[in-house]
Structures are given as C-alpha cells and as structure tokens.
Design an enzyme around this catalytic site. Sequence first.
Site, short mmCIF file in Angstrom:
data_model
loop_
_atom_site.label_atom_id
_atom_site.label_comp_id
_atom_site.label_asym_id
_atom_site.label_seq_id
_atom_site.Cartn_x
_atom_site.Cartn_y
_atom_site.Cartn_z
N CYS A 113 0.51 -0.77 0.49
CA CYS A 113 0.07 -0.15 0.24
C CYS A 113 1.16 1.36 0.34
CB CYS A 113 -0.82 -0.47 1.57
SG CYS A 113 -1.97 -1.45 1.21
N HIS A 252 -2.88 6.74 2.74
CA HIS A 252 -3.80 5.43 2.40
C HIS A 252 -4.70 5.39 2.89
CE1 HIS A 252 -3.91 1.49 1.25
NE2 HIS A 252 -4.34 1.25 2.54
N ASN A 282 -10.18 -0.15 -0.38
CA ASN A 282 -8.95 -0.05 -0.35
C ASN A 282 -7.99 -0.68 -1.54
OD1 ASN A 282 -5.95 -0.57 0.47
ND2 ASN A 282 -6.20 -1.41 1.99
N1 ACO Z 1 -19.03 -8.38 8.25
C1 ACO Z 1 -19.76 -8.68 9.59
N2 ACO Z 1 -18.89 -9.10 10.70
C2 ACO Z 1 -17.60 -9.11 10.52
C3 ACO Z 1 -16.78 -8.86 9.24
C4 ACO Z 1 -17.85 -8.48 8.34
N3 ACO Z 1 -16.64 -7.74 7.03
N4 ACO Z 1 -15.65 -9.11 9.16
C5 ACO Z 1 -15.45 -8.93 10.55
N5 ACO Z 1 -16.61 -9.41 11.60
C6 ACO Z 1 -16.40 -9.42 12.49
C7 ACO Z 1 -15.71 -10.72 13.07
O1 ACO Z 1 -15.39 -11.90 12.72
C8 ACO Z 1 -15.24 -10.35 14.16
O2 ACO Z 1 -16.45 -11.06 15.51
P1 ACO Z 1 -16.78 -12.05 16.53
O3 ACO Z 1 -16.22 -10.95 17.35
O4 ACO Z 1 -17.50 -13.05 16.48
O5 ACO Z 1 -15.81 -12.83 16.70
C9 ACO Z 1 -16.02 -9.05 14.66
O6 ACO Z 1 -16.29 -8.11 13.00
C10 ACO Z 1 -14.62 -7.52 14.86
O7 ACO Z 1 -14.00 -8.22 13.92
P2 ACO Z 1 -12.17 -7.31 14.10
O8 ACO Z 1 -11.71 -7.79 13.33
O9 ACO Z 1 -12.31 -7.26 15.79
O10 ACO Z 1 -13.31 -5.87 13.28
P3 ACO Z 1 -12.19 -4.83 14.19
O11 ACO Z 1 -12.77 -3.76 14.27
O12 ACO Z 1 -11.13 -4.42 13.70
O13 ACO Z 1 -12.32 -4.20 12.32
C11 ACO Z 1 -11.15 -4.39 10.25
C12 ACO Z 1 -11.62 -4.85 10.66
C13 ACO Z 1 -11.87 -3.60 9.48
C14 ACO Z 1 -9.98 -5.42 9.17
C15 ACO Z 1 -9.86 -3.44 10.71
O14 ACO Z 1 -9.12 -4.23 11.57
C16 ACO Z 1 -8.41 -2.62 9.69
O15 ACO Z 1 -9.09 -2.15 8.84
N6 ACO Z 1 -8.03 -3.01 10.04
C17 ACO Z 1 -6.28 -2.63 9.34
C18 ACO Z 1 -6.42 -3.12 8.44
C19 ACO Z 1 -4.80 -2.25 7.48
O16 ACO Z 1 -5.23 -1.36 7.40
N7 ACO Z 1 -4.50 -3.15 6.40
C20 ACO Z 1 -3.06 -2.70 6.18
C21 ACO Z 1 -3.16 -2.04 4.84
S1 ACO Z 1 -4.06 -3.26 3.50
C22 ACO Z 1 -2.40 -3.94 2.84
O17 ACO Z 1 -1.11 -2.95 2.75
C23 ACO Z 1 -3.25 -4.60 0.68
#
Ligand code: ACO
Length: 325
Positions: A113, A252, A282
């Site tokens: 990214c 980003h 993203n």
């Molecule tokens: N729909 C519904 N529920 C979902 C979904 C979805 N699409 N995805 C996850 N959940 C659920 C999970 O299963 C979890 O359920 P549980 O509590 O029953 O286990 C709950 O939602 C919470 O999951 P978390 O992973 O804690 O959710 P979070 O609030 O952290 O959001 C996310 C997840 C969006 C991925 C976030 O952590 C994020 O944006 N992280 C950073 C991503 C990033 O910056 N990546 C780097 C750049 S990408 C690159 O370099 C290619």
Amino acid sequence: MKPVGIIGLGHYVPQKVLTNKDMEKMVDTSDEWITTRTGIKERHIASKYEAASDLAINAAQEALKDAGIKPESLELIICATVTGDMPFPSVSCLVQKAIGAQNAACFDISAACAGYVYGLITAKQFVASGTYKNVLVIGTEKLTSVVDWQDRNTCVLFGDGAGACVVAPVKEGGILSTCLGSDGSMGGLLMIPAGGSRNPATHETVDEKMHYIKMRGNELFKLAVKIMADAANSALKQAGLDCKDVDCFIPHQANIRILLAVAKRLGLDTERIFMNIEKYGNMSSASTAVAFYEAVKSGRVKKGDIVVLDAFGAGLVWGACVIKW
Ligand code: ACO
C-alpha cells in the site's frame, strides 16, 4: 538539489461496481457493518480480461496528457504493484510497450500500500540528481485477484484501480521532504503465503487458499495509526513545517477509522483530510495515487497548498512526503 515536482496526474478505475448490498449476497455481512467498521460503501472490480497493466496503461496515458509530454520523453517508468500481471515481465515494461515509451528504463516496486509513495520518492531522487527529467510513477492493483471471496474479514475491504503521475523538475515548490521506513519483523501480519519461491503453486496450496490475502486486521490497525502519524510528523519536521501548515492530508485509504485516528493524533481537523474510501475501498498502491488525483482535480488542492501523502502497508512498509503544490 533542484526542485522536483509533479507535472501531470492520471487515474483509472474499472467500470464494474460492487456495492455493500452486493457483498451481503456473497458473505455473512451487512452494509451497516462494512460502513461503520470501514467507511466503505462500494468498490470497483476489474473484469477477467483486465489485469494490473491494463489499469496502469489508462492511468499512464491520462498522466502524460495532463503533463503535456509525449511517451518518448519518458526516461524512467516505476510501477508500484503487488498484483502484477505475472512474475515477469514487470508491469512497467508492459506499460512501456503499450504507451510507446521506448526511451524509458523500467522497473516495478513491491511496497504494497505504500508503493506509490515509495515510487514517488524514488523518482524524486533520479530527477533531483539530474539523471532523468521525466519519470512516470504508477500505482496499480487488481487486488480482487488475490481476495478470498468467502472470507468476510478481508473480501469487503479491497478494490481495483490505478493512479499515475509524471515527476519532473519544477521552478519552485514540488516535493519538499520525504520519509520512508520498514519493519520486516511484522511481515506476518499481512501476507499472501503462496505463489512465490517459498510455496510455489501446487494443488495443495490452491486447496488451502494460500494464494489469497491473509491479514491480522486488529494488530495492523493499531500499528497503522501510530506509524502513519509518525511518518507524517517526520516528513513535516524535515520540511520545517508543522501540522497546522497542512492544507490537505492525503492518506492511504485503508479504513476510515484509521484515517480519523491518524488525523486526531496529528491534531488535524477532518476538513483537511482527503477521503474517498467510500467509493473505492482499499486499492493498495493505487489508493494514495487515486486520492491524490481526485484531490487535485476536484479543486480540493490549490496552487501553493501544502499537501502530505502518507501510506502504510504489508512488509511492513511506510512512506510520507510533503509537497508544495
Ligand atoms: N461483516 C460482518 N462481521 C465481520 C466482518 C464483516 N465483513 N468482518 C469481520 N467481522 C466480525 C469478526 O468476525 C468479529 O466477530 P467476532 O467478534 O464474533 O469474532 C467482529 O466482526 C470484529 O472483528 P474485528 O477484526 O475485531 O473488527 P475490526 O473492528 O478490527 O475491523 C478491520 C476489522 C476492518 C479489518 C480492521 O481491523 C482494519 O481495518 N484493519 C487494518 C487493515 C489495514 O490497514 N491493512 C493494512 C493495509 S492493507 C495492504 O497493505 C494490502
């Protein structure tokens, strides 16, 4: 060092749009969850006939037109991508052939990214040193080719697109300062385990879905906030500037909650952050590139404005640069 800036911008996103409502039919998710947890409403999806180079070619042609230069004037093409058409030839070579830039040297950058910012900063060195005059930088991704469409944790996040710019000497302003960094010890947080020399493609790797993005989102979230804020601060400090001098902060577009948390850490009000994650999700290296393009073309960035590009991604890698537009 001679001043170096951006003399042309381009972008391209595929026509097909996949909305959150469409995603509800594919995995156990909801528009409400995706919107509140990520800020994404829809993303653009390349067709099976479009690869990363096809998106890049469109963005490159627009950037050249915007810069008012001919492809033959390009001396270097740098393409940032983690979803190249194939391991080799590089996407930059494919673009070179398609646009007729026969005088350009070509290479690709793998910085996920942060790739576009890495590319921009690399291009700046070549121009500032006097080695080259016109360098084309592209961020292009077909991330949907490496997404597991049954994994709701990741498939809702990503989209396809490309952005490009021409880097060249300018009379004043341009890229004022830069900051690059990496932390390989955190590489396991975000990876595609197979498809390289460690785990070449086999029936087993395909069955185990090892060619798809594996991400530990929670841990990345916290790191992204701290690292992006630190990178922006470091680049600003080098330029002798402060957050209060920033007119437009272009991060980003990984997650709206990350962007708002970074802005809070930097003390930036939300009006100064450019966000388009709602429309595209993203797009890895293409995210910052397309956001930069839209910020300028929409009039959000005006002549003389101080702009900060700031990106973070798999590796881990990060980069920021301060530009006087
Ligand atoms: N729909 C519904 N529920 C979902 C979904 C979805 N699409 N995805 C996850 N959940 C659920 C999970 O299963 C979890 O359920 P549980 O509590 O029953 O286990 C709950 O939602 C919470 O999951 P978390 O992973 O804690 O959710 P979070 O609030 O952290 O959001 C996310 C997840 C969006 C991925 C976030 O952590 C994020 O944006 N992280 C950073 C991503 C990033 O910056 N990546 C780097 C750049 S990408 C690159 O370099 C290619």
